[in-house]
Design a protein around this motif. Structure first.
Motif, PDB file in Angstrom:
ATOM      1  N   ARG A  29       0.879  -1.162   0.000  1.00  0.00           N
ATOM      2  CA  ARG A  29       0.000   0.000   0.000  1.00  0.00           C
ATOM      3  C   ARG A  29       0.917   1.213   0.000  1.00  0.00           C
ATOM      4  O   ARG A  29       2.111   1.088   0.252  1.00  0.00           O
ATOM      5  CB  ARG A  29      -0.953  -0.002   1.199  1.00  0.00           C
ATOM      6  N   TYR A  30       0.382   2.363  -0.304  1.00  0.00           N
ATOM      7  CA  TYR A  30       1.207   3.549  -0.445  1.00  0.00           C
ATOM      8  C   TYR A  30       0.677   4.659   0.430  1.00  0.00           C
ATOM      9  O   TYR A  30      -0.528   4.851   0.537  1.00  0.00           O
ATOM     10  CB  TYR A  30       1.255   3.989  -1.919  1.00  0.00           C
ATOM     11  N   MET A  31       1.582   5.365   1.064  1.00  0.00           N
ATOM     12  CA  MET A  31       1.197   6.494   1.896  1.00  0.00           C
ATOM     13  C   MET A  31       2.088   7.677   1.537  1.00  0.00           C
ATOM     14  O   MET A  31       3.197   7.497   1.035  1.00  0.00           O
ATOM     15  CB  MET A  31       1.320   6.168   3.371  1.00  0.00           C
ATOM     16  N   GLN A  32       1.562   8.861   1.773  1.00  0.00           N
ATOM     17  CA  GLN A  32       2.381  10.043   1.547  1.00  0.00           C
ATOM     18  C   GLN A  32       3.134  10.368   2.827  1.00  0.00           C
ATOM     19  O   GLN A  32       2.588  10.274   3.923  1.00  0.00           O
ATOM     20  CB  GLN A  32       1.520  11.230   1.127  1.00  0.00           C
ATOM     21  N   GLU A  33       4.384  10.748   2.640  1.00  0.00           N
ATOM     22  CA  GLU A  33       5.236  11.083   3.776  1.00  0.00           C
ATOM     23  C   GLU A  33       6.009  12.350   3.431  1.00  0.00           C
ATOM     24  O   GLU A  33       6.429  12.545   2.295  1.00  0.00           O
ATOM     25  CB  GLU A  33       6.202   9.929   4.038  1.00  0.00           C
ATOM     26  N   ASN A  34       6.216  13.195   4.434  1.00  0.00           N
ATOM     27  CA  ASN A  34       7.026  14.405   4.260  1.00  0.00           C
ATOM     28  C   ASN A  34       8.497  14.009   4.283  1.00  0.00           C
ATOM     29  O   ASN A  34       9.090  13.848   5.341  1.00  0.00           O
ATOM     30  CB  ASN A  34       6.724  15.420   5.355  1.00  0.00           C
ATOM     31  N   VAL A  35       9.093  13.866   3.089  1.00  0.00           N
ATOM     32  CA  VAL A  35      10.484  13.421   2.989  1.00  0.00           C
ATOM     33  C   VAL A  35      11.471  14.581   3.126  1.00  0.00           C
ATOM     34  O   VAL A  35      12.682  14.351   3.213  1.00  0.00           O
ATOM     35  CB  VAL A  35      10.734  12.627   1.691  1.00  0.00           C
ATOM     36  N   ALA A  36      10.997  15.816   3.180  1.00  0.00           N
ATOM     37  CA  ALA A  36      11.891  16.964   3.369  1.00  0.00           C
ATOM     38  C   ALA A  36      12.579  16.909   4.728  1.00  0.00           C
ATOM     39  O   ALA A  36      13.700  17.408   4.884  1.00  0.00           O
ATOM     40  CB  ALA A  36      11.120  18.272   3.229  1.00  0.00           C
ATOM     41  N   LEU A  37      11.934  16.284   5.707  1.00  0.00           N
ATOM     42  CA  LEU A  37      12.523  16.178   7.047  1.00  0.00           C
ATOM     43  C   LEU A  37      13.858  15.437   7.033  1.00  0.00           C
ATOM     44  O   LEU A  37      14.697  15.648   7.908  1.00  0.00           O
ATOM     45  CB  LEU A  37      11.559  15.458   7.999  1.00  0.00           C
ATOM     46  N   ARG A  38      14.065  14.585   6.033  1.00  0.00           N
ATOM     47  CA  ARG A  38      15.309  13.818   5.909  1.00  0.00           C
ATOM     48  C   ARG A  38      16.383  14.560   5.126  1.00  0.00           C
ATOM     49  O   ARG A  38      17.511  14.107   5.038  1.00  0.00           O
ATOM     50  CB  ARG A  38      15.048  12.509   5.157  1.00  0.00           C
TER      51      ARG A  38
END
Length: 182
Positions: A29-38
């Motif tokens: 399944r797919y979810m959106q994640e805030n990858v800017a934090l990384r």
């Protein structure tokens, strides 16, 4: 290794746009994640003088939507022409949208006309990458999500302001599709 392969396949899928993601990978399944934090942030200039320490590029990828500049969670450039702010996501993601929190205690109009670019190139500080969206206007302290017309693959997300002004960002969230096993 499986997750990296899934991300690569998602990139191909985003570009080809042939079938829905779930049709290609039914066991995920797919979810959106805030990858800017990384990521690692940089910008064209910083505000000089007594507020320089408050103006750093990484302040707006700290997970804090506080829109008051003097609380230390915003980035701020000097006043000049064609400023940019960029986050290196450290790997390529399929990005669905970008969420920006505008400064709330002053200068809200500076975001009008800002462009959001996503891609894998650092040519022209990422400004030459494909455009995701344009900021029409934002209210003071407003948090607003800018949807890309279609998912975009990229390692770099750049906010560019094509005018002579400050570029002030109090939070930037890059919302990418991440595969998660069912």
């Amino acid at each position: 290794m499986k997750v990296k392969m899934m991300i690569l396949l998602l990139k191909i899928l985003a570009i080809s746009n042939l079938k829905p993601v779930s049709a290609w990978f039914p066991s995920y399944r797919y979810m959106q994640e805030n990858v800017a934090l990384r990521g690692k942030a940089t910008q064209s200039t910083i505000l000089e003088g007594q507020h320089a320490a408050l103006s750093q590029a990484d302040h707006c990828i700290d997970g804090n939507r506080d829109s008051h500049f003097h609380h230390g969670s915003c980035s701020h450039t000097a006043h000049s022409l064609n400023h940019w702010w960029r986050v290196d996501l450290l790997e390529t993601y399929v990005v669905a949208s970008v969420t920006i929190t505008n400064r709330g205690d002053c200068c809200a109009e500076t975001m009008t006309g800002a462009e959001i670019h996503i891609g894998n190139s650092l040519v022209n500080n990422g400004i030459d990458n494909p455009q995701c969206s344009v900021v029409d206007s934002m209210e003071p302290g407003e948090t607003k999500t800018f949807q890309c017309e279609q998912p975009m693959s990229g390692r770099y997300m750049t906010v560019y302001i094509p005018k002579a002004d400050y570029l002030i960002l109090c939070e930037v969230e890059v919302n990418a599709w991440i595969p998660v096993p069912k």
